[in-house]
Design an enzyme around this catalytic site. Structure first.
Site, short mmCIF file in Angstrom:
data_model
loop_
_atom_site.label_atom_id
_atom_site.label_comp_id
_atom_site.label_asym_id
_atom_site.label_seq_id
_atom_site.Cartn_x
_atom_site.Cartn_y
_atom_site.Cartn_z
N HIS A 151 -43.98 -32.37 -25.18
CA HIS A 151 -44.43 -31.61 -24.01
C HIS A 151 -43.56 -30.38 -23.77
O HIS A 151 -43.92 -29.51 -22.98
CB HIS A 151 -44.49 -32.49 -22.76
CG HIS A 151 -43.15 -32.89 -22.20
ND1 HIS A 151 -42.58 -34.12 -22.43
CD2 HIS A 151 -42.27 -32.24 -21.41
CE1 HIS A 151 -41.43 -34.21 -21.80
NE2 HIS A 151 -41.21 -33.08 -21.18
N ASP A 182 -44.27 -38.32 -27.88
CA ASP A 182 -43.66 -37.18 -27.18
C ASP A 182 -42.48 -36.62 -27.95
O ASP A 182 -41.42 -36.34 -27.37
CB ASP A 182 -43.24 -37.59 -25.77
CG ASP A 182 -43.16 -36.40 -24.82
OD1 ASP A 182 -43.39 -35.26 -25.28
OD2 ASP A 182 -42.86 -36.60 -23.64
N SER A 260 -35.50 -32.90 -20.65
CA SER A 260 -36.44 -33.35 -21.67
C SER A 260 -36.04 -32.87 -23.05
O SER A 260 -35.78 -31.69 -23.26
CB SER A 260 -37.85 -32.84 -21.35
OG SER A 260 -38.47 -33.64 -20.39
#
Length: 591
Positions: A151, A182, A260
């Site tokens: 993402h 992911d 992230s």
């Protein structure tokens, strides 16, 4: 996915979960600032049927799991509301002793990722949304590559990376992306970027209470941040971005927006996983999640398989299962007291299991490991995991041995594992396909389309007919799609049809429809006087071929459409329709 039981019970369970989701969303600890709902995933085991695949569990988790992007200006404002629940003013919570315990080479391996995104407009698929920028984290691994989250660079236009303590940003090339887990893999062609950088080593799966240190570039500052905590939980969990259930690790180290893609490091400096999402709730603090190294190594293994032309992705057996904790149910299935397992409730028609398994079989062992009546198996001392982990650790194309009970008789079967596309995809990679016929706009039903059409509360507002296909639909043939009449553009040929929208298409001139490319073919080859489109609930739309030929180009010009159709007609993640599509669950963008 809850696929069994009375309809009323299913509705009650779903209502309960959705009502909870408004107070307890999960979000991806990503790029910060603005909230974005992720594409399809499933809840933790709150369902009485916790081990099914796709459907309701994935749908409920759509309301529970959210991802954050750290943007600025109008781009951030457009992506939604600010964090709610237990979120606080972001700040660097790193402790000096943690930073000192990590050597400079380890810290230098963590880079800041800058990405410019341009996502498709699913409601008007001939357009794209405005560009926006985000920042996240990545880290160097062997082979002069950089690991980060999928993402972090979804729908990317440009990706750049910056080393710790430096001012120059280097253009990065995206080598591979896997939305399910992911994970994404980058590289930099500039030789001087790699000078003095040492790759981080991927360590083994940690144990409960093992200390971990999360390193990254969260909001609240521009420099490197270090936070510390311990491993709180290890279980098969929901991955919000990729609509998958894979092994995940919960930690109590602070993970803020922008973390992230950053590594979670053990005391010996090895990577235990990749930060990717956090829990946001009024009563929850410091609940973050990392992608564990077994999942990361599977992703890297798929990258190697991709280069060899092999099938890739996280495989599935292709069944929907039900727990067997009820004694009467076990007796009805001729199970002895010592027998344990789960019920095969439905089988994916396009899977290899369709010819080897039967509904009402009892799955007793997977890969030689006994399965309990609740669908779990003994993992390590004091730890149990969902049996799906035994499948996800394998690779597409391998055979997995199963022990089943069929009509009271134990049997052994070897089932080839495959990647199974959902009837309603959780994500797509290229622009969504469309086809315009005299103002009738047809496209393909996907979760991003529902989110675009029905907004933040799409779970509640989506019509029942579309939701039924999302929850319970299975592909009957390879490549099957749900084609819908998205909207009707006003014209003399469409008078009286203005109110039709988001209606599934069943037939064209009495020919059953299975894909949007088939719609194009039937219309292009039509020699009849009329085009008759049969929608759900026996709704009909009729366009004369004369009006189609006369008005189509005029309608396209009036509404600013560049063409009456898109070039890409497949939305399946495994489709090889362009250089960006190189395998199931994984793709290597064209560079």
């Amino acid at each position: 996915m809850l696929r069994a039981g009375p309809a009323a019970a299913r509705g009650l369970w779903l209502d309960q979960q959705l009502s909870r989701s408004k107070a307890a969303p999960l979000q991806v600890g990503g790029h910060g600032g603005a909230v974005r709902r992720c594409t399809g995933c499933r809840t933790q085991r709150a369902s009485p049927v916790p081990h099914s695949s796709g459907g309701e569990r994935r749908l409920v988790a759509n309301a529970l799991l959210q991802s954050l992007l750290f943007g600025s200006g109008q781009a951030a404002a457009k992506r939604g509301k600010a964090r709610r629940g237990g979120s606080k003013v972001p700040q660097n919570t790193g402790r000096g002793d943690d930073a000192e315990s990590l050597d400079h080479d380890t810290l230098d391996a963590v880079v800041k990722v800058f990405c410019i995104h341009e996502s498709p407009n699913h409601s008007m698929p001939w357009q794209r949304n405005r560009q926006h920028s985000t920042t996240s984290t990545g880290f160097v691994v062997e082979g002069r590559r950089i690991l980060t989250n999928a993402h972090s660079c979804e729908n990317f236009v440009q990706v750049r990376v910056r080393r710790r303590g430096e001012d120059e940003k280097f253009i990065a090339e995206v080598l591979a992306i896997n939305e399910e887990c992911d994970c994404a893999l980058l590289t930099v062609r500039e030789e001087r970027f790699w000078s003095g950088l040492r790759a981080l080593e991927l360590g083994p799966l940690p144990r409960l209470q093992d200390p971990v240190t999360v390193v990254g570039y969260p909001i609240g500052g521009d420099t490197l941040s270090v936070t510390s905590g311990v491993v709180s939980r290890i279980e098969v969990g929901s991955y919000s971005h990729g609509s998958a259930e894979l092994l995940a690790i919960q930690i109590d180290a602070a993970i803020n927006s922008g973390n992230s893609g950053g590594p979670a490091l053990t005391d010996d400096g090895k990577c235990a996983g990749i930060a990717f999402q956090t829990l946001v709730e009024e009563d929850a603090e410091n609940i973050g999640y990392i992608v564990p190294t077994p999942v990361v190594k599977h992703f890297l293994g798929d990258v190697e398989r991709l280069h060899k032309g092999q099938s890739i992705g996280f495989p599935k057996i292709g069944i929907v299962s039900q727990t067997l904790e009820n004694a009467s149910m076990r007796q009805r299935l001729s199970m002895l007291p010592e027998h344990k397992g789960i019920l095969v409730q439905r089988i994916e028609p396009v899977s290899a299991a369709a010819s080897l398994l039967k509904t009402r079989d009892v799955l007793m062992e997977v890969d030689g490991v006994p399965i309990a009546n609740d669908g779990t198996f003994q993992f390590r001392t004091g730890e149990r995991l969902s049996f799906s982990y035994l499948v996800s650790r394998r690779y597409v194309g391998e055979e997995i041995p199963l022990k089943i009970l069929r009509e009271g008789r134990p049997m052994h079967v070897n089932v080839p594992l495959c990647y199974i596309n959902r009837l309603v995809p959780a994500y797509i990679r290229d622009d969504p396909p469309y086809f315009v016929v005299a103002g009738l706009v047809f496209t393909v039903l996907t979760e991003p389309y529902l989110q675009s059409e029905y907004g933040e509360d799409w779970v509640d507002d989506t019509p029942v007919g579309l939701m039924d296909r999302l929850l319970y639909g299975m592909q009957q043939t390879e490549g099957e799609q749900v084609v819908i009449l998205s909207q009707v553009l006003a014209s003399d040929a469409t008078i009286g049809y203005e109110d039709f929208c988001n209606e599934p298409l069943q037939k064209v001139n009495n020919i059953p429809i299975h894909s949007i490319s088939q719609v194009m073919h039937v219309v292009d080859e039509c020699t009849e006087e009329y085009l008759e489109f049969e929608l759900d609930h026996h709704h009909y739309v009729v366009i004369s071929m004369r009006d189609y030929r006369e008005y189509n180009d005029q309608i396209l010009g009036q509404h600013g459409l560049p063409s009456d159709r898109s070039n890409v007609t497949s939305v399946e993640p495994h489709a090889r329709t362009s250089a960006r599509h190189c395998g199931a669950g994984l793709h290597a963008p064209a560079g």
